[in-house]
Enzyme design. Structure first.
Site, PDB file in Angstrom:
ATOM      1  N   ARG A  69       1.619  -8.371  10.838  1.00 27.03           N
ATOM      2  CA  ARG A  69       2.858  -7.596  10.929  1.00 27.03           C
ATOM      3  C   ARG A  69       4.056  -8.478  10.588  1.00 27.03           C
ATOM      4  O   ARG A  69       5.125  -7.981  10.283  1.00 27.03           O
ATOM      5  CB  ARG A  69       3.084  -7.010  12.331  1.00 27.03           C
ATOM      6  CG  ARG A  69       2.085  -5.990  12.839  1.00 27.03           C
ATOM      7  CD  ARG A  69       1.779  -4.927  11.863  1.00 27.03           C
ATOM      8  NE  ARG A  69       0.617  -5.291  11.072  1.00 27.03           N
ATOM      9  CZ  ARG A  69       0.287  -4.714   9.932  1.00 27.03           C
ATOM     10  NH1 ARG A  69       1.039  -3.768   9.425  1.00 27.03           N
ATOM     11  NH2 ARG A  69      -0.788  -5.074   9.258  1.00 27.03           N
ATOM     12  N   GLN A  83      -8.604  -3.772   9.063  1.00 29.88           N
ATOM     13  CA  GLN A  83      -7.606  -3.232   9.979  1.00 29.88           C
ATOM     14  C   GLN A  83      -8.103  -1.990  10.716  1.00 29.88           C
ATOM     15  O   GLN A  83      -7.307  -1.180  11.182  1.00 29.88           O
ATOM     16  CB  GLN A  83      -6.316  -2.903   9.219  1.00 29.88           C
ATOM     17  CG  GLN A  83      -5.645  -4.134   8.641  1.00 29.88           C
ATOM     18  CD  GLN A  83      -4.326  -3.803   7.982  1.00 29.88           C
ATOM     19  OE1 GLN A  83      -3.397  -3.333   8.618  1.00 29.88           O
ATOM     20  NE2 GLN A  83      -4.239  -4.031   6.683  1.00 29.88           N
ATOM     21  N   LYS A 141       0.807  -1.209   0.000  1.00 24.39           N
ATOM     22  CA  LYS A 141       0.000   0.000   0.000  1.00 24.39           C
ATOM     23  C   LYS A 141       0.846   1.267   0.000  1.00 24.39           C
ATOM     24  O   LYS A 141       0.616   2.170  -0.809  1.00 24.39           O
ATOM     25  CB  LYS A 141      -0.895  -0.038   1.247  1.00 24.39           C
ATOM     26  CG  LYS A 141      -1.866   1.069   1.340  1.00 24.39           C
ATOM     27  CD  LYS A 141      -2.503   1.038   2.707  1.00 24.39           C
ATOM     28  CE  LYS A 141      -1.450   1.261   3.769  1.00 24.39           C
ATOM     29  NZ  LYS A 141      -2.016   1.489   5.085  1.00 24.39           N
ATOM     30  N   THR A 142       1.827   1.285   0.889  1.00 20.60           N
ATOM     31  CA  THR A 142       2.674   2.476   0.987  1.00 20.60           C
ATOM     32  C   THR A 142       3.364   2.753  -0.339  1.00 20.60           C
ATOM     33  O   THR A 142       3.469   3.896  -0.782  1.00 20.60           O
ATOM     34  CB  THR A 142       3.743   2.275   2.077  1.00 20.60           C
ATOM     35  OG1 THR A 142       3.090   1.825   3.252  1.00 20.60           O
ATOM     36  CG2 THR A 142       4.455   3.569   2.361  1.00 20.60           C
ATOM     37  N   ASP A 182      -4.687   8.128   3.584  1.00 22.52           N
ATOM     38  CA  ASP A 182      -4.231   6.786   3.924  1.00 22.52           C
ATOM     39  C   ASP A 182      -4.982   6.314   5.180  1.00 22.52           C
ATOM     40  O   ASP A 182      -5.487   7.133   5.941  1.00 22.52           O
ATOM     41  CB  ASP A 182      -2.722   6.832   4.202  1.00 22.52           C
ATOM     42  CG  ASP A 182      -2.129   5.441   4.320  1.00 22.52           C
ATOM     43  OD1 ASP A 182      -2.822   4.473   3.941  1.00 22.52           O
ATOM     44  OD2 ASP A 182      -0.987   5.324   4.773  1.00 22.52           O
ATOM     45  N   GLU A 183      -5.037   5.023   5.398  1.00 23.51           N
ATOM     46  CA  GLU A 183      -5.712   4.454   6.576  1.00 23.51           C
ATOM     47  C   GLU A 183      -7.123   5.012   6.723  1.00 23.51           C
ATOM     48  O   GLU A 183      -7.531   5.440   7.802  1.00 23.51           O
ATOM     49  CB  GLU A 183      -4.900   4.730   7.854  1.00 23.51           C
ATOM     50  CG  GLU A 183      -3.440   4.336   7.796  1.00 23.51           C
ATOM     51  CD  GLU A 183      -3.211   2.836   7.948  1.00 23.51           C
ATOM     52  OE1 GLU A 183      -4.202   2.075   7.956  1.00 23.51           O
ATOM     53  OE2 GLU A 183      -2.040   2.428   8.014  1.00 23.51           O
TER      54      GLU A 183
END
Length: 749
Positions: A612, A256, A33-34, A225-226
């Site tokens: 993670r 998430q 994503k980043t 984002d997020e």
DNA sequence: ACCTCAAACATTTTT
DNA sequence: TGTTTGAGGT
């Protein structure tokens, strides 16, 4: 610059290349994503869109900083400079400072952090003489915060019977009054709390169409984002900002979403589709981060949630090793096991400490882990908990800085009016406060005009107040012409804080003194940073309240095991991940038993924890846990049963037969000093060890080896004992100044 | 006004 | 268990 596209899969490419119009990207965990976001912005910049026209909102300042760096690498460096990229809070604070004259606040307003607002709530409750058993400051503050996040101000609150009813039932009839006074006091102090930064921005846009238009025109392209963790007010603001061009791209993963306690609302993702009917949607479902076992295990957990957007996260990665589920007898044994396992892996495979993370549900769990890591001499860094800027000595000094910049800042004034003690006690402060409330002015105003406000104070105290007034006025005058460092240094010394802490030679006193110096160093760096401009204290102090300790990266923090809550680990990845405390009532939290919704949030949190991990994942639980001074029996978390068994392997520690013999807590291995935070204690011990051994052997010209910078030569040595510094010229990294007590130097003959 | 000590209290998660 | 609060003495 074109080749960055080739490294992306087709869905990622689409998300990068689709520039205009509303776009929603559902990005599964570990789906790059980043990378997509940074490529997307880089691509926009390379397509003649000015950075000036882009607003990119991230979840943390650290994420923003990293993305900016990456963008710099794939475009020309200067291009991203005028990009507005940061958290909602910091970006909106920036807008509010620019437009302050339009909403009745000075541009140098103070940002109250949670502690400040809690303290304000507390004093209001006290002034109203309410029972603090019923009006618990924390509860009241949280309620105010939650109302603000739903865009309900005290005025609105009082007109909504269904809301006032809730508080009546809880016997908090006066809540509305507290809320109203809270608002008024913030205004009077020229202060905004975290929630106000959002609320006031919305109001600013709502009440000033010209300003809204200005920013709509400026931010032709908006990226968030997020997105799953945005709250209602954030949603409202973005809706307004994007209304003109609708070039809005949101990226998120409903699986998430873990911040609903802060008002985050997954509904925002669904609203997006109705708000912008001609939206485009892309789903990033391929996981590049983790082994297949980890990805599949995560999927098997999250499918227990009813509320979710359909997506199928998959990976081409190899199966990898199974997830290890470990049963231990106690929390301290759990800690030992984690430390041993890290040790084991490190002896088998070449890995850095920084490849390991230990994640937990609550900050309090870090203690047992810390102890075992320390005993094994494994370097670690705790994130969260008490951050640098929340330490008492730092907050004290910052309070002086804040007061100098904004004389109305009531919380700061109360904090330092008698620190270091100058004979102004609680009764005097109460008198001043009473008058301030009566005449609706600031406390500073009352103490500057005691007679005008008819305050009865004796001669001796008057003189003390007058001295205090002169002291602060001096700072204010200096701060207009001198740079931030000069003023800060002056404040530290002439208030006596410097001398006070310097005289305290207890371990904790030394640490405090060092922290103060670290703060001054940070200010020094700040003043040196931007060319010839005069960097004022007000510039430095602006957004300190918004900083977290993830934002300050220290050289010494290199190559350490990461300890943090799962919440804080969002967006991060590690080769080896330990999730500890997999127990009922801890994870899922006891407070989430009430509703299906909060249990599902806990499950999402677990999903975040699992995903993670890149290579290996260890989940552990203890049969007994030390809590509130006694051992409590615990049951394994229900989440462990939800993981598909094909991906796990169960283990027990060897001590399983040592029936009911609890391991003795060793508090004896360290001499019992008074009340010392064990964390501070630890840091000190390690420092002394190193300094005692090495500091004295260094001379100018000595050849040394540093664990990170490699080989170098000592050019100069400054300072004494604890504060000895050396300027060292490293062959590969150039000249560095190092504090000897931190630097792990080896002398080379 | 300040200091000391003992009793009470407390634990989600954070910008 | 560690931290905060309040009573009581100076």
């Amino acid at each position: 610059m074109k080749n960055y596209l080739q490294e992306l899969n087709s869905e990622q490419q689409k998300a990068v290349l689709h520039i205009d119009g509303p776009l929603i990207v559902i990005a599964g965990a570990g789906s790059g994503k980043t990378r997509v976001i940074t490529c997307r912005i880089a691509n926009m910049l390379n397509n003649k869109i000015s950075a000036y026209n882009i607003l990119a909102l991230t979840f943390t300042n650290k994420a923003a900083k990293e993305m900016r760096n990456r963008i710099d690498q794939i475009t020309q460096p200067y291009k991203a400079a005028s990009l507005w990229m940061g958290t909602f809070h910091s970006m909106f604070a920036k807008i509010l400072r620019i437009e302050s004259n339009r909403f009745n606040y000075p541009s140098n307003f103070t940002i109250y952090d949670t502690e400040d607002s809690k303290s304000l709530v507390k004093s209001i409750i006290k002034e109203l003489e309410l029972d603090k058993e019923i009006y618990k400051p924390n509860v009241v503050r949280n309620r105010i915060s939650s109302l603000k996040n739903h865009f309900i101000k005290s005025k609105d609150y009082n007109q909504r019977p269904e809301l006032t009813q809730t508080d009546k039932i809880a016997k908090r009839d006066d809540f509305g009054r507290i809320y109203q006074i809270y608002e008024k006091r913030c205004q009077k102090s020229s202060a905004l709390d975290f929630d106000d930064l959002l609320l006031k921005t919305y109001e600013l846009f709502e009440e000033n169409p010209d300003i809204l238009l200005k920013y709509q025109e400026k931010f032709k392209y908006i990226l968030i984002d997020e997105y799953q963790d945005t709250n209602f007010v954030q949603y409202l603001i973005i809706k307004k900002l994007a209304a003109l061009y609708e070039n809005i791209c949101v990226v998120g993963d409903d699986a998430q979403s873990i911040y609903s306690f802060r008002g985050a609302n997954i509904q925002n993702i669904l609203n997006f589709k109705t708000d912008y009917p001609d939206f485009k949607e892309y789903k990033l479902e391929q996981n590049y981060r983790s082994t297949a076992n980890i990805v599949n295990a995560a999927n098997s957990v999250i499918k227990n949630n009813e509320k979710q957007i359909y997506k199928e996260v998959w990976t081409k990665n190899e199966n990898g090793e199974k997830i290890i589920i470990i049963k231990t007898n106690s929390d301290s044994e759990e800690g030992r096991l984690v430390a041993n396992t890290i040790d084991e892996i490190k002896t088998k495979i070449q890995t850095d400490n920084s490849d390991f993370a230990i994640l937990y549900r609550t900050n309090a769990q870090s203690r047992a882990i810390e102890e075992s890591l320390r005993r094994k001499n494994i370097n670690y860094k705790i994130y969260g908990g008490l951050s640098f800027y929340q330490r008492k000595e730092i907050k004290d000094l910052l309070a002086y800085f804040r007061l100098t910049v904004n004389i109305n800042d009531e919380e700061s004034l109360k904090r330092i009016i008698n620190y270091p003690s100058r004979g102004i006690g609680t009764t005097t402060i109460q008198k001043l406060n009473l008058a301030a409330n009566k005449y609706d002015v600031s406390i500073w105003e009352t103490l500057s005009n005691i007679d005008k406000y008819e305050i009865k104070i004796n001669k001796g105290t008057r003189e003390k107040l007058s001295n205090f007034q002169i002291l602060i006025n001096n700072f204010i005058n200096n701060s207009k012409t001198k740079d931030a460092y000069e003023v800060a240094e002056d404040i530290t010394k002439s208030t006596g804080i410097y001398g006070l802490l310097n005289n305290d030679k207890s371990p904790e006193g030394i640490t405090r003194f060092e922290n103060i110096q670290e703060l001054l160093n940070a200010i020094k760096n700040f003043t040196n940073s931007s060319g010839n401009n005069l960097n004022l204290l007000s510039d430095f102090i602006e957004d300190v309240a918004l900083l977290t300790d993830q934002d300050q990266e220290n050289e010494e923090d290199f190559n350490k095991v990461t300890l943090m809550t799962i919440h804080a680990a969002k967006g991060l990845e590690f080769k080896y991940v330990f999730v500890v405390g997999m127990e009922e009532n801890l994870f899922p939290s006891i407070l989430s038993n009430e509703s299906q919704e909060s249990l599902e949030e806990e499950r999402r949190l677990f999903y975040v924890a699992i995903t993670r991990a890149e290579k290996r994942l260890f989940l552990s639980y203890a049969n007994t846990r030390f809590k509130w001074g006694q051992y409590i029996d615990t049951d394994p978390s229900r989440f462990l049963l939800e993981i598909d068994e094909r991906f796990t392997e169960k283990k027990e520690t060897e001590a399983k037969n040592h029936y009911k013999i609890f391991p003795k807590r060793k508090t004896t291995f360290q001499p019992k000093q008074k009340k010392i935070n064990s964390r501070l204690k630890k840091i000190n011990l390690s420092k002394l060890e190193v300094s005692g051994k090495q500091v004295f052997d260094l001379n100018v010209g000595t050849k040394v080896k540093h664990s990170i910078f490699g080989i170098g030569k000592v050019m100069k040595i400054d300072g004494e004992n604890q504060n000895q510094k050396a300027i060292i010229f490293f062959n590969d990294h150039g000249q560095k100044q190092l504090l000897l007590k931190f630097a792990k130097l080896e002398i080379i003959k």
